[in-house]
Write an enzyme that holds these catalytic residues in place. Structure first.
Site, PDB file in Angstrom:
ATOM      1  N   PHE A 137       0.863  -1.184   0.000  1.00 37.12           N
ATOM      2  CA  PHE A 137       0.000   0.000   0.000  1.00 37.12           C
ATOM      3  C   PHE A 137       0.892   1.224   0.000  1.00 37.12           C
ATOM      4  O   PHE A 137       1.738   1.390   0.883  1.00 37.12           O
ATOM      5  CB  PHE A 137      -0.936   0.033   1.216  1.00 37.12           C
ATOM      6  CG  PHE A 137      -1.869   1.228   1.167  1.00 37.12           C
ATOM      7  CD1 PHE A 137      -3.061   1.167   0.462  1.00 37.12           C
ATOM      8  CD2 PHE A 137      -1.524   2.408   1.798  1.00 37.12           C
ATOM      9  CE1 PHE A 137      -3.902   2.269   0.392  1.00 37.12           C
ATOM     10  CE2 PHE A 137      -2.355   3.513   1.733  1.00 37.12           C
ATOM     11  CZ  PHE A 137      -3.553   3.446   1.039  1.00 37.12           C
ATOM     12  N   ASP A 222       9.391   2.615   1.424  1.00 35.58           N
ATOM     13  CA  ASP A 222       8.239   3.313   1.983  1.00 35.58           C
ATOM     14  C   ASP A 222       8.199   3.015   3.483  1.00 35.58           C
ATOM     15  O   ASP A 222       7.775   1.950   3.906  1.00 35.58           O
ATOM     16  CB  ASP A 222       6.974   2.811   1.275  1.00 35.58           C
ATOM     17  CG  ASP A 222       5.686   3.414   1.828  1.00 35.58           C
ATOM     18  OD1 ASP A 222       5.705   3.933   2.958  1.00 35.58           O
ATOM     19  OD2 ASP A 222       4.653   3.328   1.134  1.00 35.58           O
ATOM     20  N   LYS A 251       3.034   9.994   8.530  1.00 30.36           N
ATOM     21  CA  LYS A 251       2.430   9.518   9.775  1.00 30.36           C
ATOM     22  C   LYS A 251       3.042  10.153  11.019  1.00 30.36           C
ATOM     23  O   LYS A 251       2.731  11.280  11.341  1.00 30.36           O
ATOM     24  CB  LYS A 251       2.429   7.994   9.802  1.00 30.36           C
ATOM     25  CG  LYS A 251       1.453   7.398   8.760  1.00 30.36           C
ATOM     26  CD  LYS A 251       1.148   5.960   9.014  1.00 30.36           C
ATOM     27  CE  LYS A 251       0.210   5.369   7.967  1.00 30.36           C
ATOM     28  NZ  LYS A 251      -1.186   5.812   8.097  1.00 30.36           N
TER      29      LYS A 251
END
Length: 396
Positions: A137, A222, A251
Site C-alpha cells: 500500500f 516506503d 504519519k
C-alpha cells in the site's frame, strides 16, 4: 453536539468513503481518548500509526501553539528558520543528505516515483518501469494507488498509469526475474503494514539493494508506517542494513500534524531541477514546528529503544494469547510497536467487541488485527488489552 448529532451531520455532508466506528472522539491525553459523552478509551491505533507521542503531548502542543502565533504559512518562495531546523534534524536522524517536505505519505511516494522516473528516463527513454510488491500500500493518488499491489484499489479507475509491475513480497527469485535495465525504481515497504503486517527477511532487502545496483535502478523504501521509531529502530530498513536511495516518511513525522517527506542522497539531489517538483503547503512553518518538536522529543526520550522494549513485551503477550486461543489465532508477527495478529476468521467482530470495552484497535487485510499504539504505551495498558482480548475471544 452529542454523538448522535455529530454522526448524523457528518454523514449528511461528508462523502461516504469511510467505514467509521459509531463513536465521536472529543479529546485525548497520552494513550487515552474520550468521546463526546466523556467515555474513556485506550488507543492502540494512534490515528493509524500517527500519534507516536500520544495525544496532546506538551512539546507538540506548545510548538504548534507558539508557531501559530508567529507564522502559519509563507510558501516555499521564502526561507523560514523553523524549516531550516526541521530539515536539519530530519537529515540527522535519517542519515540522508537531502530532504523534501510535503503534506502526506501519498505525496511523499508520488515525489519518490517522479524522482525515479526522472532518473531513469534521463539515462534511457525506455528506463521507466517501477516494481512494487503484491499486497503493498503506497497511497491513493493515481500513481501511488497504481504502485499499490492490491487490485481492489484499482477497480473502476482504468486506465491506470503505465509502467508498473508487481512481484510477490519477500520472493527473491521473483524480484530478480522482474528486474532488468528498463526498471528505474523498486518501491518496497520494509514492513508491510496495510497488507497484513509482514516482515521480510534481511536477505530479501539486501538482495533488492544488490539488484538495484546491478541494474542502476533506485531502491525506494516506503517507511510511512514503519518509520520514525515504530519498528524499534528509527527506520525498519536498519535491521537489514540495506540502505535505500530514497526513503518516504509521513504519519508519526509531524507528531499528529499532517506532514510527509522523502529523503535521498546527495548523489540524487539534482535529478530534479528547479520547477520539476514542488508543493504549496508542504514544509509550512506550522508543520515544521510540529515535526521539529516531535523528532527532537523522540531523540531525547530514546523512543526507538522504548518501542523496541515495549514491543517485545507486547509481542510476547500476544503469543501467549495465541497459545490460549489456537483455534482463533493463526500467527503473531511484527517488530517493535507495529504488530499483527492474524485470525482464522474476520477481524471486524473483535474490533467491535474491544471498542465496546474501551479499547481502540484495528483490522487490516480482513483478518489481521493491527496494533500500532502510541510509542509511549505502557505495559499496564498492554496488560489491560490482554484481559479484554480474552473476554472478546471467549465471546466470539
Amino acid at each position: 453536539m452529542n454523538t448522535k448529532e455529530i454522526i448524523e451531520q457528518t454523514d449528511k455532508y461528508y462523502l461516504p468513503v469511510f467505514g467509521r466506528n459509531q463513536i465521536a472522539l472529543d479529546h485525548g491525553k497520552g494513550c487515552k481518548l474520550y468521546d463526546a459523552e466523556g467515555r474513556e478509551y485506550t488507543d492502540f491505533l494512534a490515528g493509524i500509526a500517527v500519534n507516536g507521542l500520544g495525544h496532546a503531548h506538551p512539546a507538540i502542543v506548545k510548538a504548534i501553539s507558539d508557531q501559530a502565533g508567529k507564522l502559519i504559512h509563507s510558501s516555499n518562495l521564502y526561507y523560514t528558520e523553523i524549516q531550516a531546523k526541521a530539515v536539519k534534524v530530519l537529515s540527522e536522524v535519517s542519515g540522508f543528505e537531502r530532504v523534501f517536505l510535503c503534506n502526506s505519505g501519498a505525496e511523499a511516494n508520488e515525489g519518490a516515483l517522479k524522482l525515479a522516473r526522472k532518473y531513469g528516463v534521463a539515462k534511457n527513454p525506455k528506463k521507466f518501469k517501477i516494481i512494487s510488491a503484491v499486497h503493498s500500500f503506497h497511497g491513493r493518488t493515481m500513481a501511488t494507488l497504481t504502485a499499490t499491489g492490491q487490485d481492489h484499489y484499482h477497480e473502476g479507475l482504468s486506465p491506470l498509469p503505465v509502467g508498473y509491475e508487481y512481484v510477490p513480497y519477500g520472493d527473491i527469485a521473483a524480484l530478480e526475474n522482474a528486474l532488468d535495465d528498463e526498471v528505474c525504481g523498486v518501491l518496497l515497504e520494509p514492513i508491510q503494514g496495510e497488507g497484513g503486517v509482514y516482515v521480510p527477511t534481511n536477505e530479501y532487502l539486501l538482495k533488492a539493494r544488490e539488484l538495484c545496483d546491478k541494474h542502476d535502478a533506485l531502491l525506494m523504501f516506503d517507511e510511512i508506517q514503519s518509520g520514525i521509531c515504530r519498528s524499534g529502530k528509527w527506520f525498519a530498513w536498519e535491521y537489514s542494513g540495506a540502505r535505500p536511495d530514497v526513503m518516504t516518511l509521513a504519519k508519526a513525522l509531524g507528531g499528529g500534524f499532517p506532514m510527509g517527506a522523502f529523503v535521498t542522497t546527495e548523489r540524487l539531489a539534482h535529478v530534479f531541477a528547479p520547477g520539476d517538483h514542488g508543493t504549496t503547503f508542504g514544509g509550512n512553518p506550522l508543520s515544521c514546528a510540529a515535526a521539529y518538536a516531535a523528532l527532537t522529543t523522540m531523540q531525547e526520550m530514546k523512543l526507538d529503544q522504548i518501542a523496541s522494549e515495549t514491543g517485545a513485551y507486547f509481542k510476547l503477550k500476544l503469543e501467549e494469547l495465541q497459545k490460549q486461543f489456537p483455534d482463533k489465532i493463526v500467527e503473531v508477527r511484527g517488530r517493535g510497536l507495529i504488530l499483527g495478529m492474524e485470525l482464522r476468521s474476520a477481524g471486524a467482530p473483535i474490533v467491535k467487541g474491544c471498542l465496546e470495552r474501551g479499547m481502540i484497535i484495528n483490522c487490516t487485510a480482513g483478518n489481521v488485527i493491527r496494533l500500532v499504539p502510541p510509542l509511549i504505551i505502557s505495559k499496564e495498558e498492554i496488560d489491560a488489552l490482554m484481559v479484554v482480548f480474552r473476554e472478546v475471544f471467549e465471546e466470539f
